[in-house]
Design an enzyme around this catalytic site. Structure first.
Site, PDB file in Angstrom:
ATOM      1  N   HIS A  19       0.823  -1.215   0.000  1.00 53.06           N
ATOM      2  CA  HIS A  19       0.000   0.000   0.000  1.00 53.06           C
ATOM      3  C   HIS A  19       0.861   1.271   0.000  1.00 53.06           C
ATOM      4  CE1 HIS A  19      -4.052  -1.750   0.309  1.00 53.06           C
ATOM      5  NE2 HIS A  19      -3.402  -2.753   0.866  1.00 53.06           N
ATOM      6  N   ALA A 106      -6.399 -14.276  -6.321  1.00 48.44           N
ATOM      7  CA  ALA A 106      -5.401 -14.727  -5.339  1.00 48.44           C
ATOM      8  C   ALA A 106      -4.426 -13.609  -4.978  1.00 48.44           C
ATOM      9  CB  ALA A 106      -4.643 -15.931  -5.887  1.00 48.44           C
ATOM     10  N   SER A 110      -3.723 -10.885 -11.700  1.00 46.55           N
ATOM     11  CA  SER A 110      -4.121 -11.371 -13.026  1.00 46.55           C
ATOM     12  C   SER A 110      -4.724 -10.230 -13.846  1.00 46.55           C
ATOM     13  CB  SER A 110      -5.110 -12.523 -12.894  1.00 46.55           C
ATOM     14  OG  SER A 110      -6.208 -12.117 -12.118  1.00 46.55           O
ATOM     15  N   SER A 111      -5.377  -9.285 -13.190  1.00 41.60           N
ATOM     16  CA  SER A 111      -5.995  -8.192 -13.954  1.00 41.60           C
ATOM     17  C   SER A 111      -4.930  -7.282 -14.576  1.00 41.60           C
ATOM     18  CB  SER A 111      -6.959  -7.383 -13.093  1.00 41.60           C
ATOM     19  OG  SER A 111      -6.508  -7.278 -11.782  1.00 41.60           O
ATOM     20  N   ASP A 155       1.423  -3.152  -9.768  1.00 42.18           N
ATOM     21  CA  ASP A 155       1.105  -4.430 -10.413  1.00 42.18           C
ATOM     22  C   ASP A 155       1.455  -4.408 -11.902  1.00 42.18           C
ATOM     23  OD1 ASP A 155       0.097  -4.811  -7.907  1.00 42.18           O
ATOM     24  OD2 ASP A 155      -2.009  -4.765  -8.506  1.00 42.18           O
ATOM     25  N   TYR A 205     -10.352  -0.741  -0.383  1.00 42.86           N
ATOM     26  CA  TYR A 205      -9.109  -0.266  -0.999  1.00 42.86           C
ATOM     27  C   TYR A 205      -9.230   1.227  -1.319  1.00 42.86           C
ATOM     28  CZ  TYR A 205      -5.006  -0.102  -4.009  1.00 42.86           C
ATOM     29  OH  TYR A 205      -3.785   0.204  -4.540  1.00 42.86           O
TER      30      TYR A 205
END
Ligand code: GLA
Length: 368
Positions: A19, A106, A110-111, A155, A205
């Site tokens: 974060h 998970a 993946s996004s 990410d 979030y």
């Protein structure tokens, strides 16, 4: 025959620095050897025809009607097309078939991998000539503006820029980055997947992001030079913030910033022991101050802390489910993970999944 391309883009782990990306701090991610694959070709019209192999679902629209879909997965592709258009890059219609082996939900991004695979394929097919860092920024905007998660840049950066056997120390304020080899001696990165994703994840979030901004605004009233929590320190947090939640969130971030920088020194010295301790401290902060953990994650981290052959463990990523990242002695992975899986089943009535992370390269074309 229309031009055709296959691209793969990896999921990611993050060793420490959670974060901190949207607070202009540092992160320490790496790409893993699990991927989203996209097989794409341009069309002569403006139709976008998508197929998800894993969901056995199709979605068809046009480049002029980019709307969110109820199926969710097309949004990552359409969000990228939307941001490309806003930046002046107009793609023709295209067909794309998508599949992957990154576990969904998970916390392995993946996004972001789907966004990076999409933009990379469209950049190649249309010969836009966009550089990787610009693609990373466009993918983040796709997620912020189209999907609606106010995520940071970590990410996408890890997926696009990963390098085999290296972690990336990324400064999210300047986007300067450095690769360094990961030396873990006899230890391996083992991911313990809770197999839960609580529905709170995206709303909480976005709330955390707001709380951090609130903290910055309060600190700024007395310390004009502070533009983000990156520039703040613990004394400022105590001096300027009274509200319990906001104070706790900001305390975690300023502590985590410090932990990451010291953790990098541990890794450079191959002091895995000291690094592992910092992982536990990060988990405590995420759970008690930042409040993004959940029972399943706390349970697994606590089980890990009882094992001498595990040097560190903590929840990873946004929180409210997903994986625990741990450092486990390579000779004991099998018995320890079995023991933890049994306890998890007994106490939480859930199955544990275990992955050993191998650090791979970022987004690339698959040569045929
Ligand atoms: C999610 C977000 C990232 C980052 C992490 C927490 O993965 O997408 O930008 O904020 O959570 O470190």
């Amino acid at each position: 025959m229309q031009k055709h391309i296959k691209v793969k883009s990896p999921g990611r782990i993050n060793l420490i620095g959670e974060h901190t990306d949207y607070n202009n701090g540092f992160v320490l991610p790496a790409a893993i050897d699990k991927y989203i694959y996209i097989d794409a070709s341009l069309r002569n019209d403006d139709v976008i025809e998508l197929f998800s192999v894993d969901n056995n679902q199709s979605y068809t629209t046009t480049t002029n009607t980019l709307l969110k879909s109820s199926m969710h997965w097309p949004d990552y592709v359409l969000g990228v097309v939307n941001e490309l258009q806003k930046a002046g890059y107009i793609t023709k219609g295209f067909n794309a078939s998508i599949h992957g082996d990154i576990p969904i939900g998970a916390g392995l991004s993946s996004s972001a991998a789907l966004e990076c695979a999409t933009i990379f394929a469209l950049n190649e097919l249309n010969e836009f000539g966009i550089d990787r860092i610009t693609m990373v920024k466009l993918c983040q905007k796709a997620e912020n503006n189209f999907v609606g998660l106010q995520c940071g840049i970590m990410d996408m950066f890890a997926s696009m820029m990963g390098k085999a056997n290296h972690v990336i120390r990324l400064d999210c304020r300047s986007l300067e980055y450095e690769y360094f080899p990961l030396q873990l001696n006899d230890y391996k990165i083992v991911l313990l997947d809770t197999q839960v994703k609580h529905s709170l994840a995206s709303s909480e979030y976005n709330t955390r992001r707001k709380e951090c901004n609130e903290g910055v605004a309060l600190i700024q009233q007395k310390h004009n030079e502070v533009k983000s929590l990156r520039e703040a320190n613990i004394e400022m947090v105590h001096e300027c913030i009274e509200n319990g939640n906001v104070k706790n969130r900001c305390t975690f971030i300023v502590e985590e910033k410090k932990r990451l920088l010291n953790g990098c020194i541990d890794l450079q010295n191959a002091n895995v022991q000291a690094f592992g301790k910092k992982m536990y401290a990060t988990h405590t902060g995420l759970s008690e101050l930042y409040k993004v953990s959940c029972n399943e994650l706390d349970f697994l981290v606590n089980e890990c802390s009882k094992e001498e052959k595990i040097l560190g463990a903590r929840m990873m990523g946004g929180g409210f489910g997903g994986c625990v990242i741990s450092l486990m002695h390579q000779d004991f992975i099998e018995p320890i993970t079995q023991k933890i899986a049994t306890a998890y089943k007994e106490q939480m009535q859930k199955n544990l999944k275990v992955y050993i992370a191998t650090i791979g390269d970022g987004t690339s074309v698959i040569k045929e």
